[in-house]
Motif scaffolding. Sequence first.
Motif, short mmCIF file in Angstrom:
data_model
loop_
_atom_site.label_atom_id
_atom_site.label_comp_id
_atom_site.label_asym_id
_atom_site.label_seq_id
_atom_site.Cartn_x
_atom_site.Cartn_y
_atom_site.Cartn_z
N TRP A 121 37.30 -72.98 3.28
CA TRP A 121 37.35 -74.25 2.57
C TRP A 121 38.62 -74.40 1.71
CZ3 TRP A 121 34.01 -78.23 3.22
CH2 TRP A 121 32.80 -77.96 3.88
N SER A 122 39.47 -73.37 1.68
CA SER A 122 40.65 -73.44 0.81
C SER A 122 41.82 -72.71 1.47
CB SER A 122 40.36 -72.79 -0.54
OG SER A 122 40.14 -71.39 -0.38
N LYS A 123 43.02 -73.03 0.98
CA LYS A 123 44.21 -72.33 1.47
C LYS A 123 44.11 -70.85 1.16
CE LYS A 123 49.25 -72.18 1.21
NZ LYS A 123 49.30 -70.73 0.91
N ASN A 132 34.39 -81.32 10.56
CA ASN A 132 34.30 -82.54 9.75
C ASN A 132 32.90 -82.80 9.19
OD1 ASN A 132 37.00 -83.27 10.05
ND2 ASN A 132 36.62 -84.36 11.97
N THR A 145 34.13 -84.27 0.84
CA THR A 145 34.48 -82.86 0.71
C THR A 145 35.85 -82.62 1.35
OG1 THR A 145 33.64 -80.62 1.02
CG2 THR A 145 33.40 -82.13 2.88
N THR A 146 36.27 -81.38 1.41
CA THR A 146 37.57 -81.02 1.96
C THR A 146 37.66 -81.35 3.44
OG1 THR A 146 37.74 -79.19 0.38
CG2 THR A 146 39.18 -79.10 2.32
N ASN A 147 38.76 -81.98 3.83
CA ASN A 147 39.05 -82.18 5.24
C ASN A 147 39.70 -80.90 5.75
OD1 ASN A 147 40.22 -82.79 7.75
ND2 ASN A 147 40.57 -84.92 7.20
N ARG A 148 38.93 -80.08 6.44
CA ARG A 148 39.45 -78.76 6.82
C ARG A 148 40.44 -78.82 7.97
NH1 ARG A 148 33.94 -75.52 6.91
NH2 ARG A 148 33.22 -77.60 7.47
N GLU A 190 42.84 -81.14 8.03
CA GLU A 190 44.06 -81.38 7.26
C GLU A 190 44.47 -80.11 6.51
OE1 GLU A 190 47.39 -83.08 5.74
OE2 GLU A 190 46.07 -83.99 7.24
N LEU A 191 43.49 -79.40 5.97
CA LEU A 191 43.77 -78.13 5.30
C LEU A 191 44.43 -77.15 6.24
CD1 LEU A 191 43.33 -76.21 2.82
CD2 LEU A 191 41.14 -75.60 3.88
N GLN A 241 48.10 -78.15 6.90
CA GLN A 241 48.99 -77.81 5.79
C GLN A 241 49.22 -76.31 5.71
OE1 GLN A 241 50.74 -80.04 4.23
NE2 GLN A 241 49.69 -81.67 5.36
N TRP A 242 48.18 -75.54 6.05
CA TRP A 242 48.31 -74.08 6.07
C TRP A 242 49.34 -73.64 7.11
CZ3 TRP A 242 46.59 -70.41 9.85
CH2 TRP A 242 46.61 -69.08 9.41
#
Length: 256
Positions: A69-71, A91, A103-106, A108-109, A112-113
């Motif tokens: 859920w996070s970088k 999604n 919530t987080t768009n994984r 898109e995450l 960016q990663w």
Amino acid sequence: MDNYLEDNMAKILLAGESWISTTTEFKGYDSFTSTKLEIGCTELLESLKKLGHLVTHIRAHDVPEDFPWSKEALDEYDVILLSDIGSNSFNLSNHVFSEGRPTTNRLELLKQWVLSGGSLMMAGGYLSFSGFEGKAHYSGTPIEDVLPVLIKPYDDRVEVPQGALPEIAVDSQITNGLGKFPEILGYQTVTPKKDAQILMTVDSSPLLVNRTVGKGRTIAYMTDIAPHWASQDFMAWENYGEFFSRCIKWLNKDLD
């Protein structure tokens, strides 16, 4: 999650490649239903393990809640491999589908990663790229932005029941010295991006394509890592594990 640990190589997160099957058997007047979990990447996991890689497998039904859920969570890995897992699984977590909360768009995450230095590979299958009846639905998503190929917005499969032989398009560290590739039984059609490199083809269609994007690297492999598209000859090929290990090494910048 299942963890396979060795030393000195890339840390890989493989998401997908599992399914739950329900069977109803009718025996005269009576019937009963059975359900089982099936794993499609056992051979790949074991092959990568033997070659020293560190692999974590998130099964398909766990992806909606357990994919990072996070970088910071993604940074625990060097390479993310998506195989036979559709975009809906990223999604439509419980936050969104059951509770109606943003919530987080994984996807898109993950994009960016990659742009910041991560590495991503997508392998083909009925829920990869566009997929069966277009249900994988990666066309127009942030994942398409970083992959080396443009994805069709409709069913992109080519079934080749008679078999088709992959061909090496250019010499590369990934394919050099592996000899003749065994036949495959299907693949997906895509359009390589202008800054991508086609490493392998099948029936003149791109099969293995790579790209450097931002500070990261991506690979698109347009056929399956397991049956049915990966034939029994492909699964028994002496260089099966080595081929995928080299893809991982290129993504991890251990090969150029």
